[in-house]
Write a protein that holds these residues in place. Structure first.
Motif, PDB file in Angstrom:
ATOM      1  N   ASP A 148       6.950  -2.373  14.534  1.00  0.00           N
ATOM      2  CA  ASP A 148       7.718  -2.686  14.094  1.00  0.00           C
ATOM      3  C   ASP A 148       8.498  -3.729  13.157  1.00  0.00           C
ATOM      4  N   ARG A 149       8.542  -5.298  13.359  1.00  0.00           N
ATOM      5  CA  ARG A 149       8.681  -6.160  12.447  1.00  0.00           C
ATOM      6  C   ARG A 149       7.984  -6.621  11.232  1.00  0.00           C
ATOM      7  N   MET A 150       6.920  -6.065  11.153  1.00  0.00           N
ATOM      8  CA  MET A 150       6.282  -5.282  10.286  1.00  0.00           C
ATOM      9  C   MET A 150       6.043  -5.066   9.357  1.00  0.00           C
ATOM     10  N   GLY A 151       7.257  -3.351   9.455  1.00  0.00           N
ATOM     11  CA  GLY A 151       7.353  -2.265   8.743  1.00  0.00           C
ATOM     12  C   GLY A 151       8.431  -2.993   8.309  1.00  0.00           C
ATOM     13  N   GLU A 152       9.779  -3.659   9.147  1.00  0.00           N
ATOM     14  CA  GLU A 152      10.944  -4.110   8.536  1.00  0.00           C
ATOM     15  C   GLU A 152      10.272  -4.886   6.950  1.00  0.00           C
ATOM     16  N   CYS A 153       9.123  -6.087   7.040  1.00  0.00           N
ATOM     17  CA  CYS A 153       9.043  -6.677   6.360  1.00  0.00           C
ATOM     18  C   CYS A 153       8.503  -5.912   5.541  1.00  0.00           C
ATOM     19  N   LEU A 154       7.456  -4.934   5.233  1.00  0.00           N
ATOM     20  CA  LEU A 154       6.970  -4.397   4.322  1.00  0.00           C
ATOM     21  C   LEU A 154       8.258  -4.048   3.501  1.00  0.00           C
ATOM     22  N   ALA A 155       8.937  -3.188   4.215  1.00  0.00           N
ATOM     23  CA  ALA A 155      10.180  -2.428   3.469  1.00  0.00           C
ATOM     24  C   ALA A 155      10.905  -3.164   2.522  1.00  0.00           C
ATOM     25  N   LYS A 156      10.657  -4.394   2.864  1.00  0.00           N
ATOM     26  CA  LYS A 156      11.120  -4.879   1.734  1.00  0.00           C
ATOM     27  C   LYS A 156      10.614  -5.509   0.411  1.00  0.00           C
ATOM     28  N   VAL A 157       9.123  -4.825   0.241  1.00  0.00           N
ATOM     29  CA  VAL A 157       8.733  -5.442  -0.900  1.00  0.00           C
ATOM     30  C   VAL A 157       8.258  -4.122  -1.574  1.00  0.00           C
ATOM     31  N   VAL A 158       8.695  -4.318  -3.240  1.00  0.00           N
ATOM     32  CA  VAL A 158       9.279  -3.289  -3.946  1.00  0.00           C
ATOM     33  C   VAL A 158       8.525  -2.752  -5.083  1.00  0.00           C
ATOM     34  N   GLY A 159       7.170  -4.190  -5.470  1.00  0.00           N
ATOM     35  CA  GLY A 159       6.311  -4.414  -5.928  1.00  0.00           C
ATOM     36  C   GLY A 159       4.911  -4.222  -5.500  1.00  0.00           C
ATOM     37  N   SER A 160       4.353  -2.829  -6.220  1.00  0.00           N
ATOM     38  CA  SER A 160       2.389  -3.684  -5.578  1.00  0.00           C
ATOM     39  C   SER A 160       2.042  -4.715  -5.471  1.00  0.00           C
ATOM     40  N   GLY A 161       2.281  -5.401  -7.087  1.00  0.00           N
ATOM     41  CA  GLY A 161       1.683  -6.666  -6.843  1.00  0.00           C
ATOM     42  C   GLY A 161       1.702  -7.754  -5.810  1.00  0.00           C
ATOM     43  N   ASP A 162       3.115  -7.329  -5.038  1.00  0.00           N
ATOM     44  CA  ASP A 162       3.687  -8.065  -3.747  1.00  0.00           C
ATOM     45  C   ASP A 162       3.389  -8.017  -2.184  1.00  0.00           C
ATOM     46  N   LEU A 163       3.183  -6.222  -2.528  1.00  0.00           N
ATOM     47  CA  LEU A 163       2.510  -5.864  -1.544  1.00  0.00           C
ATOM     48  C   LEU A 163       1.659  -6.839  -0.317  1.00  0.00           C
ATOM     49  N   TYR A 164      -0.147  -6.743  -0.734  1.00  0.00           N
ATOM     50  CA  TYR A 164      -1.190  -7.480  -0.168  1.00  0.00           C
ATOM     51  C   TYR A 164      -0.969  -8.584  -0.228  1.00  0.00           C
ATOM     52  N   PRO A 165       0.266 -10.156  -0.945  1.00  0.00           N
ATOM     53  CA  PRO A 165       0.391 -11.251  -0.520  1.00  0.00           C
ATOM     54  C   PRO A 165       1.145 -10.938   0.687  1.00  0.00           C
ATOM     55  N   GLU A 166       1.680 -10.097   0.557  1.00  0.00           N
ATOM     56  CA  GLU A 166       2.803 -10.062   1.820  1.00  0.00           C
ATOM     57  C   GLU A 166       2.497 -10.224   2.840  1.00  0.00           C
ATOM     58  N   VAL A 167       1.117  -9.659   3.049  1.00  0.00           N
ATOM     59  CA  VAL A 167       0.930  -8.916   3.954  1.00  0.00           C
ATOM     60  C   VAL A 167      -0.379 -10.220   4.704  1.00  0.00           C
ATOM     61  N   CYS A 168      -0.808 -10.265   4.049  1.00  0.00           N
ATOM     62  CA  CYS A 168      -1.661 -11.383   4.579  1.00  0.00           C
ATOM     63  C   CYS A 168      -1.065 -13.111   5.164  1.00  0.00           C
ATOM     64  N   ARG A 169       0.237 -13.023   4.613  1.00  0.00           N
ATOM     65  CA  ARG A 169       1.485 -13.678   4.710  1.00  0.00           C
ATOM     66  C   ARG A 169       1.814 -13.791   5.889  1.00  0.00           C
ATOM     67  N   TRP A 170       2.728 -12.354   6.564  1.00  0.00           N
ATOM     68  CA  TRP A 170       2.862 -11.757   7.510  1.00  0.00           C
ATOM     69  C   TRP A 170       1.995 -11.961   8.977  1.00  0.00           C
TER      70      TRP A 170
END
Length: 557
Positions: A148-170
């Motif tokens: 659930d927390r991960m979903g909230e985090c990913l919901a804030k990603v607006v650009g495809s270039g930011d998705l994978y770095p944010e997943v790795c960070r989280w």
């Protein structure tokens, strides 16, 4: 402006709770009730050939209604022709259709990644590579809260270039470990070697450097995830130290490596890869990683579709503006001189085109007119067309001799057009009271003279090269346009129009059509040509710009 063409392998059809998929063949896709259609929809509300779907040079998918009885609906609106984005619903009778596009490789690598990876073939027994079982699918309350927390985090990603770095960070912060997202080749003939690192988090940087230490990855674990398409886990708990050679965070501790597919295509797969301590590799860890990777893939597809829609809307807006600008360059008022009846049809194959047509009065009472065709289509041809119109008007208005005027324009085009690009053109100066016509032809299709008796003949010869190929001077000819005689000039969008069988319309068919067309106005001839070409092409898309100019000399009122 051009977009890469993205393949759409299938379309999903739904009706009354039942759905099925149809693999699309390249080119134009016909949808209707007839068995010959690529997508057959068997229902009386669907016309035999209801709709066609094709991809334009900008990479957009175009849906076009084929004069169906009940219409084609996109986004709740009935459309004659319009763009449709993958995932957008098309309504045809009781059926709902949706283009299905797999996750592609547009999610880019993080440009800040400076690490490298190497593969280690550890001597693992096959049974040490594990896949999730049914009893491992249930997630603990803690894991559900993490998702659930991960979903909230990913919901804030607006650009495809930011998705994978944010997943790795989280995930790196959650497990306090190294996390990578890899792009690995797959299938027969796939290249060997380490996969590409799209994003990573964790791992120590050597002292005095700005880059991370190289990661050492388990080749067998990656291969198992790619080949099976499932999340897998490998552990060195039962092995001596160092045999897995994973990320090197702590080579002496007991640990496990998870590798789970995020998405992919026929020849590639994006993978979530992370190492955790043995204490974190609990009973539901593999199921958690599997669900997390799936969630990342779904978010990625959603972001890409959102970006597609935004890009298409921006492109549609620019194309609409370009079309409006170009349409304003085509003459609208044709009431130019007494005794001269004019008609014009101008139909670009794309939003903008490279056909050129202009008619304007001169200060000495003559009427100048020109029909031309820029090699190529789309924006480059449209830019040349606009430049040609401005240059030709300025030259003709200042020089009464058309050969001198076009020679000046020809030198300008030869100096500025890119190699291989040229313009064919027929231009005339007509004195309406006398019918005297001074004209020149720069490699263009010969205009036709149509007499009231039905006789049709060609006018002159193309005695000059097309504009842009040479800076040589141009030559002109003279003729008299008799009262009751019409001049018809076309571009090769008419003569080269193709039927469904691949036949060309051709000049002979054009002349035969005009011989059999009674006329009292130039519009009678222009309308007969456009209708004839449309009927000849059937349901085939228009492949080239079409321009038809008709000029009939009458007795002055």
């Amino acid at each position: 402006m051009s977009a890469a063409v993205t393949p759409v392998p299938e379309i999903t059809v739904s009706r009354a709770g039942r759905s099925w998929s149809v693999t699309l063949a390249p080119g134009t896709v016909f949808i209707g009730r007839a068995d010959s259609c690529d997508v057959c929809l068997d229902d009386p509300m669907v016309s035999r050939q209801h709709t066609r779907l094709y991809q334009d040079p900008f990479g957009r998918w175009i849906v076009e209604d084929l004069d169906s009885h009940n219409g084609t609906w996109v986004g709740g609106r009935r459309v004659k022709s319009g763009t449709v984005t993958p995932g957008e619903r098309i309504r045809i009778g009781p059926f709902t259709l949706k283009l299905a596009v797999p996750l592609d490789q547009r999610i880019p690598a993080d440009e800040t990644v400076t690490t490298t990876v190497s593969l280690m073939e550890a001597p693992l027994d096959q049974d040490l590579i594990q896949r999730p079982h049914e009893d491992q699918e249930a997630l603990s309350k803690k894991r559900l809260m993490d998702l659930d927390r991960m979903g909230e985090c990913l919901a804030k990603v607006v650009g495809s270039g930011d998705l994978y770095p944010e997943v790795c960070r989280w995930l790196g912060e959650m497990f306090e470990t190294a996390v990578l997202i890899l792009r690995a080749p797959r299938g027969a003939g796939a290249p060997t070697g380490p996969p590409a690192v799209l994003a990573c988090e964790g791992g120590a940087a050597p002292e005095g450097t700005g880059s991370r230490a190289p990661y050492r990855l388990s080749q067998r674990t990656i291969r198992a995830a790619v080949e099976s398409g499932q999340a897998v886990v490998a552990s060195n708990v039962r092995l001596s130290d160092g045999q897995l050679g994973l990320t090197g965070v702590d080579g002496q501790r007991s640990r496990a490596v998870f590798c789970a597919p995020i998405g992919g295509g026929e020849n590639w797969a994006d993978l979530l890869y992370l190492e955790v301590s043995a204490e974190q590799a609990g009973a539901d860890a593999l199921a958690f990683i599997r669900v997390a990777a799936r969630q990342v893939g779904l978010v990625g597809q959603s972001i890409l579709r959102t970006e597609d829609v935004a890009e298409r809307r921006a492109l549609d807006h620019q194309l609409a503006m370009a079309r409006e600008i170009q349409s304003n360059l085509v003459p609208r008022s044709l009431d130019i001189a007494p005794g001269l009846d004019l008609a014009l049809a101008y139909e670009p194959a794309l939003w903008v085109g490279g056909d050129y047509c202009d008619i304007w009065p001169l200060a000495d009472g003559r009427v100048a007119f020109a029909v031309g065709d820029v090699s190529g289509k789309g924006f480059p041809a449209a830019l040349v067309m606009a430049n040609l119109q401005a240059a030709l008007r300025a030259a003709v208005n200042s020089r009464p001799d058309p050969a001198e005027a076009v020679s000046q324009v020809g030198r300008h085009m030869a100096a500025h057009l890119p190699g291989g690009m040229f313009v064919t053109m027929f231009m005339g100066l007509l004195d309406p009271p006398t019918g005297r016509l001074t004209y020149l032809n720069a490699g263009h299709i010969l205009p036709l003279l149509v007499r009231g008796s039905g006789e049709v003949s060609e006018l002159g010869q193309p005695n000059n090269l097309p504009l842009g190929l040479s800076s040589a001077a141009f030559l002109h000819d003279d003729a008299v346009l008799e009262i009751g005689t019409a001049l018809v000039a076309v571009t090769d969008g008419v003569t080269e129009a193709a039927s469904p069988d691949g036949d060309r319309f051709g000049l002979d068919r054009l002349m035969g059509l005009l011989k059999g067309t009674p006329f009292t106005s130039s519009q009678d001839l222009v309308g007969a040509i456009t209708r004839g070409v449309r009927e000849f092409c059937g349901d085939q898309p228009q492949h080239d710009d079409i321009t038809v100019l008709g000029l009939l000399r009458r007795e002055p009122a």
